[in-house]
Design an enzyme around this catalytic site. Structure first.
Site, PDB file in Angstrom:
ATOM      1  N   ASP A 103     -14.521  -1.105   4.005  1.00  0.00           N
ATOM      2  CA  ASP A 103     -14.692  -1.098   5.462  1.00  0.00           C
ATOM      3  C   ASP A 103     -15.397  -2.387   5.884  1.00  0.00           C
ATOM      4  O   ASP A 103     -16.584  -2.563   5.637  1.00  0.00           O
ATOM      5  CB  ASP A 103     -15.548   0.133   5.851  1.00  0.00           C
ATOM      6  CG  ASP A 103     -15.982   0.088   7.305  1.00  0.00           C
ATOM      7  OD1 ASP A 103     -16.976   0.770   7.637  1.00  0.00           O
ATOM      8  OD2 ASP A 103     -15.331  -0.646   8.085  1.00  0.00           O
ATOM      9  N   ASN A 105     -15.776  -3.584   9.029  1.00  0.00           N
ATOM     10  CA  ASN A 105     -16.435  -3.654  10.355  1.00  0.00           C
ATOM     11  C   ASN A 105     -17.361  -2.474  10.601  1.00  0.00           C
ATOM     12  O   ASN A 105     -17.723  -2.203  11.754  1.00  0.00           O
ATOM     13  CB  ASN A 105     -15.367  -3.740  11.451  1.00  0.00           C
ATOM     14  CG  ASN A 105     -14.498  -2.475  11.459  1.00  0.00           C
ATOM     15  OD1 ASN A 105     -14.638  -1.610  10.578  1.00  0.00           O
ATOM     16  ND2 ASN A 105     -13.609  -2.369  12.419  1.00  0.00           N
ATOM     17  N   ASP A 107     -17.139   0.776  10.654  1.00  0.00           N
ATOM     18  CA  ASP A 107     -16.834   2.021  11.394  1.00  0.00           C
ATOM     19  C   ASP A 107     -16.573   3.173  10.425  1.00  0.00           C
ATOM     20  O   ASP A 107     -16.115   4.234  10.819  1.00  0.00           O
ATOM     21  CB  ASP A 107     -15.619   1.810  12.323  1.00  0.00           C
ATOM     22  CG  ASP A 107     -14.349   1.523  11.509  1.00  0.00           C
ATOM     23  OD1 ASP A 107     -13.280   1.365  12.130  1.00  0.00           O
ATOM     24  OD2 ASP A 107     -14.419   1.469  10.258  1.00  0.00           O
ATOM     25  N   ASP A 111     -10.236  -0.988   6.018  1.00  0.00           N
ATOM     26  CA  ASP A 111      -9.320  -1.693   6.915  1.00  0.00           C
ATOM     27  C   ASP A 111      -8.687  -2.902   6.216  1.00  0.00           C
ATOM     28  O   ASP A 111      -9.072  -3.260   5.102  1.00  0.00           O
ATOM     29  CB  ASP A 111     -10.064  -2.131   8.184  1.00  0.00           C
ATOM     30  CG  ASP A 111     -11.440  -2.715   7.839  1.00  0.00           C
ATOM     31  OD1 ASP A 111     -12.450  -2.173   8.303  1.00  0.00           O
ATOM     32  OD2 ASP A 111     -11.468  -3.675   7.034  1.00  0.00           O
ATOM     33  N   ASP A 180       4.106   1.130   1.178  1.00  0.00           N
ATOM     34  CA  ASP A 180       4.474   2.524   0.928  1.00  0.00           C
ATOM     35  C   ASP A 180       5.550   2.906   1.951  1.00  0.00           C
ATOM     36  O   ASP A 180       5.313   2.807   3.157  1.00  0.00           O
ATOM     37  CB  ASP A 180       3.230   3.412   1.096  1.00  0.00           C
ATOM     38  CG  ASP A 180       3.291   4.651   0.219  1.00  0.00           C
ATOM     39  OD1 ASP A 180       2.287   4.944  -0.457  1.00  0.00           O
ATOM     40  OD2 ASP A 180       4.368   5.285   0.195  1.00  0.00           O
ATOM     41  N   ASP A 280       7.914   7.070  -1.000  1.00  0.00           N
ATOM     42  CA  ASP A 280       7.259   8.374  -0.959  1.00  0.00           C
ATOM     43  C   ASP A 280       8.267   9.524  -1.087  1.00  0.00           C
ATOM     44  O   ASP A 280       9.230   9.580  -0.321  1.00  0.00           O
ATOM     45  CB  ASP A 280       6.543   8.477   0.399  1.00  0.00           C
ATOM     46  CG  ASP A 280       5.668   9.690   0.491  1.00  0.00           C
ATOM     47  OD1 ASP A 280       4.734   9.784  -0.301  1.00  0.00           O
ATOM     48  OD2 ASP A 280       5.945  10.545   1.346  1.00  0.00           O
ATOM     49  N   GLU A 338       8.516   7.665  -5.827  1.00  0.00           N
ATOM     50  CA  GLU A 338       7.641   8.781  -6.174  1.00  0.00           C
ATOM     51  C   GLU A 338       8.534  10.013  -6.234  1.00  0.00           C
ATOM     52  O   GLU A 338       9.171  10.356  -5.231  1.00  0.00           O
ATOM     53  CB  GLU A 338       6.548   8.997  -5.128  1.00  0.00           C
ATOM     54  CG  GLU A 338       5.569  10.058  -5.581  1.00  0.00           C
ATOM     55  CD  GLU A 338       5.012  10.905  -4.471  1.00  0.00           C
ATOM     56  OE1 GLU A 338       5.625  10.968  -3.402  1.00  0.00           O
ATOM     57  OE2 GLU A 338       3.948  11.503  -4.671  1.00  0.00           O
ATOM     58  N   HIS A 409      -3.916   8.677  -5.166  1.00  0.00           N
ATOM     59  CA  HIS A 409      -4.631   9.252  -4.006  1.00  0.00           C
ATOM     60  C   HIS A 409      -4.343  10.743  -3.819  1.00  0.00           C
ATOM     61  O   HIS A 409      -4.866  11.361  -2.890  1.00  0.00           O
ATOM     62  CB  HIS A 409      -4.206   8.481  -2.754  1.00  0.00           C
ATOM     63  CG  HIS A 409      -2.751   8.648  -2.476  1.00  0.00           C
ATOM     64  ND1 HIS A 409      -1.755   8.164  -3.296  1.00  0.00           N
ATOM     65  CD2 HIS A 409      -2.114   9.296  -1.500  1.00  0.00           C
ATOM     66  CE1 HIS A 409      -0.579   8.501  -2.827  1.00  0.00           C
ATOM     67  NE2 HIS A 409      -0.761   9.188  -1.739  1.00  0.00           N
ATOM     68  N   ASP A 410      -3.494  11.294  -4.677  1.00  0.00           N
ATOM     69  CA  ASP A 410      -3.123  12.718  -4.547  1.00  0.00           C
ATOM     70  C   ASP A 410      -3.757  13.590  -5.615  1.00  0.00           C
ATOM     71  O   ASP A 410      -3.445  14.781  -5.694  1.00  0.00           O
ATOM     72  CB  ASP A 410      -1.604  12.881  -4.690  1.00  0.00           C
ATOM     73  CG  ASP A 410      -0.846  12.357  -3.492  1.00  0.00           C
ATOM     74  OD1 ASP A 410       0.305  11.933  -3.668  1.00  0.00           O
ATOM     75  OD2 ASP A 410      -1.421  12.365  -2.385  1.00  0.00           O
TER      76      ASP A 410
HETATM   77  O1  TEU Z   1       3.083  13.126  -2.211  1.00  0.00           O
HETATM   78  C1  TEU Z   1       4.110  14.044  -2.480  1.00  0.00           C
HETATM   79  C2  TEU Z   1       3.642  15.109  -3.327  1.00  0.00           C
HETATM   80  O2  TEU Z   1       4.414  15.920  -3.772  1.00  0.00           O
HETATM   81  C3  TEU Z   1       2.211  15.146  -3.728  1.00  0.00           C
HETATM   82  O3  TEU Z   1       1.442  15.639  -2.682  1.00  0.00           O
HETATM   83  C4  TEU Z   1       2.146  16.003  -4.950  1.00  0.00           C
HETATM   84  O4  TEU Z   1       1.803  17.301  -4.585  1.00  0.00           O
HETATM   85  C5  TEU Z   1       1.175  15.372  -5.888  1.00  0.00           C
HETATM   86  O5  TEU Z   1       1.636  14.055  -6.108  1.00  0.00           O
HETATM   87  C6  TEU Z   1       1.094  16.160  -7.164  1.00  0.00           C
HETATM   88  O6  TEU Z   1       0.403  15.435  -8.121  1.00  0.00           O
HETATM   89  C7  TEU Z   1       3.451  12.100  -1.302  1.00  0.00           C
HETATM   90  C8  TEU Z   1       2.202  11.297  -0.987  1.00  0.00           C
HETATM   91  O7  TEU Z   1       1.730  10.682  -2.181  1.00  0.00           O
HETATM   92  C9  TEU Z   1       1.183  12.254  -0.423  1.00  0.00           C
HETATM   93  O8  TEU Z   1      -0.056  11.603  -0.195  1.00  0.00           O
HETATM   94  C10 TEU Z   1       1.726  12.809   0.888  1.00  0.00           C
HETATM   95  O9  TEU Z   1       0.825  13.803   1.355  1.00  0.00           O
HETATM   96  C11 TEU Z   1       3.117  13.446   0.689  1.00  0.00           C
HETATM   97  O10 TEU Z   1       3.986  12.663  -0.107  1.00  0.00           O
HETATM   98  C12 TEU Z   1       3.806  13.605   2.034  1.00  0.00           C
HETATM   99  O11 TEU Z   1       4.116  12.331   2.533  1.00  0.00           O
HETATM  100 CA    CA Z   2     -13.286  -0.336   9.289  1.00  0.00          CA
END
Ligand code: TEU
Ligand code: CA
Length: 620
Positions: A103, A105, A107, A111, A180, A280, A338, A409-410
């Site tokens: 971040d 700035n 907030d 960013d 993405d 995605d 993905e 991130h999931d």
């Molecule tokens: O994720 C798809 C998805 O199936 C994941 O949430 C899955 O459940 C996870 O990878 C299991 O390990 C993609 C994006 O990465 C996710 O952040 C989004 O929420 C999702 O699609 C919808 O766009």
């Molecule tokens: Ca910021």
């Protein structure tokens, strides 16, 4: 030839989709594929197998499997020619989740200027290509995976000028950047969807609507984020499909106009100079005709009812080829799909060089130990990771390229899934890094891996923003207490991976942070060393893979150089990697004729410490 219930198990297993589905089933029950390839089992007819397993698996599951297998008449191409060298096989990728990266700035939200400010840090780490999670305009129902305008930057992240500056600074440092691409669905606030609800026929057909009364939902599909996969729109008396959140409306890829829109937006970003896309949930864009109900038993097993009707859909390959030909190919752009639910054969059919579809995919079967799910508090078994890696390293073929990752991130942080015992975390992080940079494939670091980040000690649902976690929590609290439901969410919430990175926590009078900071710096140095080692080694990037020991708790493998299309002599070093997968000391591999590359010093050459990993280089 179409399979029927009269077909034999060996015929099912000989088909690519059949092999994948059987391997997944076997993996879940902890059996190896040899169980199916023995002649007695192989000759059992599927209708007999259905009768024998009627207590656990309904015959309808067999029929659903047969339908899926029959939907694919092609076989993955064998890899003959030497492996082709490319920048995305050489590269180490680094995933940035912009919202929590840096971040600039104050907030509280990461960013674009923050990413630009950290490019020298990333350059020093040695990464080659950044993957940005979505930065497009979005109402953030799913943190940017619900796009409202594909050609506008999300206000919290900055401006298009900030993006252009970031891209310029990335390229100036001889790094690359992929975006993405989220085109299975758009936000319900996207212009297209707003026009669709105004019954503008052109845009109405951009989405998947079904006319019907409120008490007549089109099918039994569930959303990935709990609940039904349909919204009802009173204003038009129809249902709209959303495989994800209620504000992420599925695009109708059957409609050529949609495919043209996607092609145009991909070309728009590629014309700006981005180097490719992570795509995605790209495997779910093609749904079975008629959107048939999902099989209840499969829904129970997989947790998402209806998934077999679209996770490997009938026109997927056609759509991917068309997009590659009209957008990626002309720009020589990189693509990684993905593909949740994909097995190895599906991956080969989608990424083999000869197929002309995607360059790579992310498969997720290695992220949970079989028999367990992400939303479950259990200890991940590294023996399973070893076996998974061995299977893919030996069977995937040199016309395909494996992605090597543990985190994104999931998912919660892998190190925390392996053990909660903090004493072992540092050793495990080093072990994971050694494997990630010496196994055969392209590494994808998730932001903070190099900082030694672990799961976060959330104390209540108030701290959890993730739409998926909220959806599951509401569903769980219908059948259990709030504390129990929270503990399940705590085990698997995606929020663990979405905390602002601790760049410069003020460590004054907080000794535990000083220690942590020191460990993080040491781990950063180890990542930098291993990334450099890989970059300078043709063997580690392209060489063959040979298992020397895969007994319980051990993983010893060798990498030998090979000839590639660019390098007609295999004279780089041979490497040997010796891993201890358990929290107890082990007899080390006797690396005669090798010199130690990592770590710098050994406590005792004959003994591998708990979770210790060593890299040796053969003295020519
Ligand atoms: O994720 C798809 C998805 O199936 C994941 O949430 C899955 O459940 C996870 O990878 C299991 O390990 C993609 C994006 O990465 C996710 O952040 C989004 O929420 C999702 O699609 C919808 O766009
Ligand atoms: Ca910021």
């Amino acid at each position: 030839m179409k399979l029927t219930l009269n077909s034999k198990i060996k015929e099912l297993y000989s088909r690519p989709i059949g092999r994948d589905l059987c391997d997944k089933l076997l993996m879940q029950i902890g059996k190896s594929s040899s169980f199916l390839t023995n002649p007695i089992v192989g000759n059992i007819r599927l209708k007999t197998a259905a009768k024998l397993s009627a207590k656990f698996i309904d015959v309808s599951v067999f029929q659903a499997i047969i339908n899926l297998v029959n939907s694919e008449n092609e076989y993955p191409p064998q890899s003959e020619s030497p492996i082709e060298e490319t920048w995305w096989k050489d590269a180490v990728f680094y995933q940035i989740y912009p919202r929590s990266f840096y971040d600039s700035n104050g907030d509280g939200i990461g960013d674009l200027k923050g990413i630009t400010a950290k490019l020298d840090y990333l350059k020093e780490l040695g990464v080659d290509c950044l993957w940005l999670s979505p930065v497009y305009d979005s109402p953030n129902d799913d943190n940017g995976y619900d796009i409202r305008d594909y050609r506008k930057i999300m206000t919290e992240f900055g401006t298009m000028e900030d993006f252009d500056e970031l891209l310029y600074e990335v390229h100036k440092r001889n790094m690359r950047l992929i975006m993405d691409l989220v085109v299975n669905h758009t936000s319900d606030e996207h212009e297209w969807f707003k026009k669709a609800l105004d019954i503008d026929p052109k845009y109405h057909d951009y989405y998947i609507f079904r006319k019907g009364s409120k008490d007549n939902i089109p099918n039994n599909w569930r959303s990935f984020f709990a609940g039904e996969a349909w919204n009802y729109y009173d204003e038009t008396g129809e249902w709209g499909l959303h495989l994800f959140s209620k504000k992420q409306m599925d695009l109708n890829w059957e409609n050529e106009e949609v495919r043209l829109e996607v092609r145009d937006l991909v070309n728009w970003w590629l014309d700006k100079g981005v180097d490719g896309f992570r795509m995605d949930v790209i495997n779910v864009i093609s749904k079975n005709d008629g959107l048939p109900d999902g099989n209840e038993v499969i829904g129970e097993m997989v947790g998402i009812r209806g998934i077999e009707q679209y996770f490997y859909g009938p026109r997927l390959h056609e759509y991917l080829r068309e997009l590659r030909e009209k957008a990626f190919e002309p720009h020589k752009a990189f693509s990684v799909g993905e593909t949740p639910g994909f097995g190895m054969e599906m991956a080969k059919l989608t990424t083999a060089k000869e197929r002309g579809e995607l360059d790579m995919i992310f498969s997720f079967d290695h992220l949970e130990t079989p028999g367990h799910t992400r939303m479950e508090d259990y200890e991940y078994d590294l023996n399973y990771l070893r076996d998974y890696m061995i299977k893919w390293m030996t069977e995937y073929g040199d016309n395909c390229r494996m992605s090597l990752f543990y985190n994104n991130h999931d998912n919660p942080r892998m190190v925390s899934k392996i053990t909660k015992n903090k004493e072992h975390h540092f050793a495990i992080q080093k072990l994971l890094a050694v494997m990630q940079f010496t196994l055969k494939g392209t590494p994808f670091i998730f932001q903070g891996d190099e900082m030694g980040l672990v799961n976060y000690d959330f104390e209540s649902m108030d701290q959890i923003e993730d739409v998926e976690s909220k959806g599951f929590y509401n569903e769980y609290t219908e059948k259990m207490g709030r504390a129990e439901a929270f503990n399940i969410i705590l085990a698997g919430t995606r929020e663990h991976a979405r905390i602002l990175l601790p760049w410069n926590e003020n460590t004054n009078n907080r000794p535990e942070l000083v220690r942590q900071q020191k460990a993080n710096d040491e781990l950063f140095g180890i990542y930098r060393f291993l990334i450099k080692l890989r970059r300078e080694s043709h063997t580690l990037k392209y060489g063959s893979f040979k298992v020397l020991n895969s007994k319980k708790g051990r993983f010893v493998f060798q990498r030998n150089d090979i000839v590639t299309n660019d390098c007609n002599k295999a004279n780089d070093y041979t490497y040997l990697v010796d891993c201890n997968l358990e929290p107890i000391a082990k007899k080390a591999y006797k690396a005669k004729g090798y010199e130690l590359v990592f770590p710098k010093v050994l406590k005792n050459e004959a003994v591998l410490e708990p979770f210790e990993a060593r890299v040796w280089k053969k003295i020519q």
